[in-house]
Design a protein around this motif. Structure first.
Motif, PDB file in Angstrom:
ATOM      1  N   ALA A 136      48.597  14.414  16.103  1.00  0.00           N
ATOM      2  CA  ALA A 136      48.731  15.733  16.715  1.00  0.00           C
ATOM      3  C   ALA A 136      49.651  15.653  17.923  1.00  0.00           C
ATOM      4  CB  ALA A 136      47.370  16.258  17.139  1.00  0.00           C
ATOM      5  N   ASP A 178      49.555  21.818  19.649  1.00  0.00           N
ATOM      6  CA  ASP A 178      48.744  22.531  18.657  1.00  0.00           C
ATOM      7  C   ASP A 178      49.156  22.206  17.219  1.00  0.00           C
ATOM      8  OD1 ASP A 178      51.181  23.865  18.510  1.00  0.00           O
ATOM      9  OD2 ASP A 178      50.318  25.869  18.661  1.00  0.00           O
ATOM     10  N   THR A 235      29.349  20.028  19.691  1.00  0.00           N
ATOM     11  CA  THR A 235      30.492  19.130  19.817  1.00  0.00           C
ATOM     12  C   THR A 235      31.753  19.907  19.509  1.00  0.00           C
ATOM     13  OG1 THR A 235      30.111  18.428  17.550  1.00  0.00           O
ATOM     14  CG2 THR A 235      29.326  16.962  19.277  1.00  0.00           C
ATOM     15  N   THR A 236      32.794  19.580  20.213  1.00  0.00           N
ATOM     16  CA  THR A 236      34.080  20.211  19.990  1.00  0.00           C
ATOM     17  C   THR A 236      34.978  19.213  19.291  1.00  0.00           C
ATOM     18  OG1 THR A 236      33.800  21.479  22.021  1.00  0.00           O
ATOM     19  CG2 THR A 236      36.011  21.354  21.112  1.00  0.00           C
ATOM     20  N   LEU A 237      35.531  19.630  18.165  1.00  0.00           N
ATOM     21  CA  LEU A 237      36.419  18.763  17.410  1.00  0.00           C
ATOM     22  C   LEU A 237      37.821  18.791  18.014  1.00  0.00           C
ATOM     23  CD1 LEU A 237      35.466  19.744  13.738  1.00  0.00           C
ATOM     24  CD2 LEU A 237      34.627  17.808  15.074  1.00  0.00           C
ATOM     25  N   SER A 238      38.498  17.666  17.951  1.00  0.00           N
ATOM     26  CA  SER A 238      39.900  17.619  18.360  1.00  0.00           C
ATOM     27  C   SER A 238      40.730  18.360  17.313  1.00  0.00           C
ATOM     28  CB  SER A 238      40.361  16.165  18.464  1.00  0.00           C
ATOM     29  OG  SER A 238      40.458  15.589  17.168  1.00  0.00           O
ATOM     30  N   SER A 239      41.977  18.664  17.652  1.00  0.00           N
ATOM     31  CA  SER A 239      42.871  19.326  16.693  1.00  0.00           C
ATOM     32  C   SER A 239      43.028  18.500  15.426  1.00  0.00           C
ATOM     33  CB  SER A 239      44.246  19.560  17.326  1.00  0.00           C
ATOM     34  OG  SER A 239      44.147  20.488  18.376  1.00  0.00           O
ATOM     35  N   THR A 240      43.129  17.185  15.591  1.00  0.00           N
ATOM     36  CA  THR A 240      43.263  16.304  14.429  1.00  0.00           C
ATOM     37  C   THR A 240      42.012  16.367  13.561  1.00  0.00           C
ATOM     38  OG1 THR A 240      44.705  14.852  15.692  1.00  0.00           O
ATOM     39  CG2 THR A 240      43.716  13.925  13.709  1.00  0.00           C
ATOM     40  N   GLU A 241      40.851  16.336  14.185  1.00  0.00           N
ATOM     41  CA  GLU A 241      39.592  16.410  13.423  1.00  0.00           C
ATOM     42  C   GLU A 241      39.454  17.739  12.694  1.00  0.00           C
ATOM     43  OE1 GLU A 241      36.695  13.508  16.081  1.00  0.00           O
ATOM     44  OE2 GLU A 241      37.149  15.526  16.824  1.00  0.00           O
ATOM     45  N   GLY A 298      40.356  25.739  18.483  1.00  0.00           N
ATOM     46  CA  GLY A 298      39.529  24.842  17.686  1.00  0.00           C
ATOM     47  C   GLY A 298      39.465  25.171  16.205  1.00  0.00           C
ATOM     48  N   VAL A 322      49.496  19.595  14.016  1.00  0.00           N
ATOM     49  CA  VAL A 322      48.875  18.394  13.452  1.00  0.00           C
ATOM     50  C   VAL A 322      49.498  18.116  12.090  1.00  0.00           C
ATOM     51  CG1 VAL A 322      46.704  17.301  12.738  1.00  0.00           C
ATOM     52  CG2 VAL A 322      46.681  19.010  14.575  1.00  0.00           C
TER      53      VAL A 322
END
Length: 154
Positions: free
Chosen positions: A77, A80, A3-9, A129, A82
């Motif tokens: 975010a 890039d 899974t790829t996390l969002s910038s916020t995550e 990421g 956040v």
């Protein structure tokens, strides 16, 4: 499955990693070239780039308040960048130290075993990421007042 996390995550995971002394948690969200702009007054090992520097900051913070934690209130975010609004809590269990350019301790606030609750906003730049930059706006005066470091004149 990856899974790829969002910038916020990623930014939120970086805040939550500070609650841990697990090197893998820091490696999983911190770019090898990451810079913590807040480390200028921390011990020298906190000033190195990448996960090792961020982990050193976590260790320094846990030396001050072993139960330190952050409640995430909001995160947003744009590109890039956040911003994460938090409430930091803990109980001072050791001295809070401020370090000079050479890493020497220039101030040490002794522990009186008091608790604190303070608002903070943490800013992150995320690339590929991973966190590549961090800085914060903190209420250090409010925290210090709660901990008995400052008070009304005698």
């Amino acid at each position: 499955m990856t899974t790829t996390l969002s910038s916020t995550e990623v930014a939120v995971a970086s805040i939550k990693a500070m609650e841990s002394l697990d090197p893998e948690r820091h490696r999983s969200v911190t770019h090898p070239e990451a810079v913590n702009r807040e480390a200028a007054n921390e011990p020298l090992d906190c000033r190195v780039p990448g996960p090792d520097g961020f982990l050193a900051t976590a260790k320094w913070l846990h030396g001050f308040a072993s139960d330190i934690n952050w409640e995430v209130e909001n995160a947003i975010a744009e590109g890039d960048l956040v911003a994460v609004q938090t409430t930091m809590r803990g109980t001072q269990s050791g001295p809070f130290t401020v370090h000079g350019p050479d890493g020497s301790v220039v101030a040490a606030m002794p522990s009186q075993g008091r608790g604190f609750v303070t608002r903070q906003t943490h800013w992150f730049r995320v690339r590929d990421g991973l966190v590549v930059e961090h800085w914060a706006d903190r209420d250090d005066l409010g925290m210090g007042t709660q901990l008995g470091w400052f008070g009304p004149p005698a």
